[in-house]
Design an enzyme around this catalytic site. Structure first.
Site, PDB file in Angstrom:
ATOM      1  CG  HIS A  20      -1.966  -0.986   1.309  1.00 51.28           C
ATOM      2  ND1 HIS A  20      -2.203  -1.720   2.445  1.00 51.28           N
ATOM      3  CD2 HIS A  20      -2.865  -1.407   0.391  1.00 51.28           C
ATOM      4  CE1 HIS A  20      -3.211  -2.542   2.221  1.00 51.28           C
ATOM      5  NE2 HIS A  20      -3.628  -2.384   0.966  1.00 51.28           N
ATOM      6  CE  LYS A  64     -11.389  -6.361   0.647  1.00 48.57           C
ATOM      7  NZ  LYS A  64     -10.041  -5.847   0.454  1.00 48.57           N
ATOM      8  NE  ARG A  77      -2.819  -8.049  -4.456  1.00 50.05           N
ATOM      9  CZ  ARG A  77      -3.644  -8.102  -3.446  1.00 50.05           C
ATOM     10  NH1 ARG A  77      -3.237  -7.763  -2.259  1.00 50.05           N
ATOM     11  NH2 ARG A  77      -4.883  -8.510  -3.591  1.00 50.05           N
ATOM     12  CB  SER A 135      -4.815  -6.448   4.290  1.00 49.51           C
ATOM     13  OG  SER A 135      -4.307  -5.185   3.956  1.00 49.51           O
TER      14      SER A 135
END
Length: 170
Positions: free
Chosen positions: A19, A43, A93, A131
């Site tokens: 990040h 999430k 990613r 994360s």
């Protein structure tokens, strides 16, 4: 000459070096970058509270002059309008990220044709960092100190006893 303001949205639970890489690089291409923490995510239950995440991101980005931190609920396009932002910064990613991010960008464009999405690739050393993975590895006793800022490591260790149920060593 007009100012370009971009929003970098996410849950940032926790903030990773990936990040921070995108924040630092994104801040070089826009005049103002707002790191926007989504308050209510799909999430699941967050590890860190929204105020804790605001504090960690603020501290970690203190040296970057054109970065600020905010929180939002609801539609990203509405938050962008409130902020006067012309762009959304998103990291990709892998191909799986692209598929999801492409759908989100197209929906945002449908809702606000003036809002642009800027996709950035992370530095190679962070392409696998998420994360979710950080929390999982830390929970199982792995060392994540090279993948998150030192202040996040401290916060993870502070939460370890009560949240992760890890045995505290004496």
């Amino acid at each position: 000459m007009h100012t370009v303001k971009a929003i970098y949205p996410g849950t940032f639970d926790p903030l990773t070096n990936g990040h921070l890489d995108l924040i630092a690089r994104g801040a070089k291409i826009v005049d103002q970058l707002v790191v926007a923490i989504l308050k209510n995510s799909e999430k699941g239950t967050p590890l860190f509270t929204v105020p804790e995440r605001v504090e960690m991101i603020t501290e970690a980005t203190r040296s970057v002059g054109n970065v600020s931190v905010a929180t939002f609920d609801g539609l990203l396009v509405d938050f962008c309008k409130e902020q006067g932002a012309k762009a959304v910064l998103r990291g990709i990613r892998a191909i799986s990220d692209y598929e999801y991010e492409f759908q989100m960008a197209m929906m945002n464009r449908k809702l606000d044709p003036e809002l642009e999405t800027l996709f950035m690739l992370p530095a190679e050393k962070y392409t696998y960092v998420s994360s979710r993975l950080i929390k999982s590895v830390f929970h199982l006793g792995g060392d994540v100190s090279t993948l998150v800022p030192p202040l996040v490591v401290e916060r993870l260790k502070a939460k370890a006893g009560d949240h992760f149920g890890r045995a505290k060593t004496t």
